[in-house]
Design a protein around this motif. Structure first.
Motif, PDB file in Angstrom:
ATOM      1  N   ASP A  50     -24.699 -24.312  -2.225  1.00 28.22           N
ATOM      2  CA  ASP A  50     -23.856 -25.746  -2.665  1.00 28.22           C
ATOM      3  C   ASP A  50     -23.105 -25.389  -2.483  1.00 28.22           C
ATOM      4  N   PRO A  51     -21.865 -25.816  -2.751  1.00 25.62           N
ATOM      5  CA  PRO A  51     -20.174 -25.672  -2.578  1.00 25.62           C
ATOM      6  C   PRO A  51     -20.136 -26.544  -3.853  1.00 25.62           C
ATOM      7  N   GLY A  52     -21.195 -28.017  -3.080  1.00 23.33           N
ATOM      8  CA  GLY A  52     -20.559 -29.333  -4.477  1.00 23.33           C
ATOM      9  C   GLY A  52     -21.846 -28.738  -5.688  1.00 23.33           C
ATOM     10  N   VAL A  53     -22.062 -28.072  -5.390  1.00 21.58           N
ATOM     11  CA  VAL A  53     -23.451 -27.439  -6.856  1.00 21.58           C
ATOM     12  C   VAL A  53     -22.876 -26.621  -7.801  1.00 21.58           C
ATOM     13  N   GLU A  54     -21.883 -26.040  -6.606  1.00 28.81           N
ATOM     14  CA  GLU A  54     -21.386 -24.547  -6.930  1.00 28.81           C
ATOM     15  C   GLU A  54     -20.542 -24.749  -7.948  1.00 28.81           C
ATOM     16  N   ALA A  55     -19.418 -26.134  -7.003  1.00 31.38           N
ATOM     17  CA  ALA A  55     -18.581 -26.453  -8.567  1.00 31.38           C
ATOM     18  C   ALA A  55     -18.723 -27.175  -9.724  1.00 31.38           C
ATOM     19  N   ALA A  56     -19.831 -28.105  -9.520  1.00 27.03           N
ATOM     20  CA  ALA A  56     -20.475 -28.553 -10.196  1.00 27.03           C
ATOM     21  C   ALA A  56     -20.214 -27.750 -11.552  1.00 27.03           C
ATOM     22  N   VAL A  57     -21.288 -26.486 -10.572  1.00 28.01           N
ATOM     23  CA  VAL A  57     -21.698 -25.767 -12.122  1.00 28.01           C
ATOM     24  C   VAL A  57     -20.148 -25.498 -12.895  1.00 28.01           C
ATOM     25  N   ASP A  58     -19.388 -24.732 -11.697  1.00 26.20           N
ATOM     26  CA  ASP A  58     -17.900 -23.965 -12.744  1.00 26.20           C
ATOM     27  C   ASP A  58     -16.995 -25.675 -13.337  1.00 26.20           C
ATOM     28  N   ASP A  59     -17.287 -26.564 -13.137  1.00 25.09           N
ATOM     29  CA  ASP A  59     -16.376 -27.844 -14.398  1.00 25.09           C
ATOM     30  C   ASP A  59     -17.095 -27.245 -15.407  1.00 25.09           C
ATOM     31  N   LEU A  60     -18.869 -27.819 -15.317  1.00 31.62           N
ATOM     32  CA  LEU A  60     -19.442 -27.552 -16.655  1.00 31.62           C
ATOM     33  C   LEU A  60     -18.831 -26.632 -17.517  1.00 31.62           C
ATOM     34  N   TYR A  61     -19.199 -25.321 -16.907  1.00 34.43           N
ATOM     35  CA  TYR A  61     -19.149 -24.375 -17.067  1.00 34.43           C
ATOM     36  C   TYR A  61     -17.763 -24.284 -18.141  1.00 34.43           C
ATOM     37  N   ALA A  62     -16.873 -24.628 -17.524  1.00 33.79           N
ATOM     38  CA  ALA A  62     -15.312 -24.053 -18.154  1.00 33.79           C
ATOM     39  C   ALA A  62     -14.707 -25.229 -19.310  1.00 33.79           C
TER      40      ALA A  62
END
Length: 144
Positions: A50-62
């Motif tokens: 899911d692109p939304g989850v992937e974006a949330a994961v990327d933002d959180l990790y960054a």
């Protein structure tokens, strides 16, 4: 070993991510960042893409990486970075259960209610139209 439901597993992983993220916000240790990475990869492997989850994961990790980078050079975490981490954590914690099917967005509930009301309205209109057609046909037959 006891079997856990998918829901319990996802909720436990989200709780673990929240704990590790708060630890990173407070101390910014490299080991916490590694733990966060492992947890995020694990959660991603349990969910459909899911692109939304992937974006949330990327933002959180960054955001977590920025705090860890500050700690590595001996700087106390910048309040802006901590705020970014907490905001990203909130987005992640809201998005994952939605994608996992454990909750639904407020709009979906609202539209489901609107769809039901619209369906009832269409049904009533169709019934009224059908009754009018029957009466019109009966009038036409009696006039003939």
């Amino acid at each position: 070993m006891t079997d856990k439901s998918f829901e319990e597993t996802i909720r436990e992983r989200i709780a673990a991510v929240e704990l590790v993220a708060e630890s990173i916000a407070g101390q910014g240790r490299d080991t916490d960042l590694h733990d966060l990475r492992v947890l995020l990869i694990n959660i991603m492997s349990l969910l459909m893409r899911d692109p939304g989850v992937e974006a949330a994961v990327d933002d959180l990790y960054a955001a977590a990486k920025a705090i860890e980078r500050d700690a590595a050079i001996g700087v106390h975490p910048v309040p802006r970075n901590v705020r970014c981490l907490r905001t990203a954590l909130t987005r992640f914690s809201e998005r994952v259960p939605m994608v996992a099917g454990l909750s639904e967005p407020d709009d979906a509930r609202r539209f489901r209610g609107l769809e039901a009301a619209y369906a009832v309205q269409l049904e009533r209109t169709a019934e009224a139209t059908a009754e009018a057609d029957v009466e019109e046909a009966a009038d036409a037959r009696s006039a003939a």
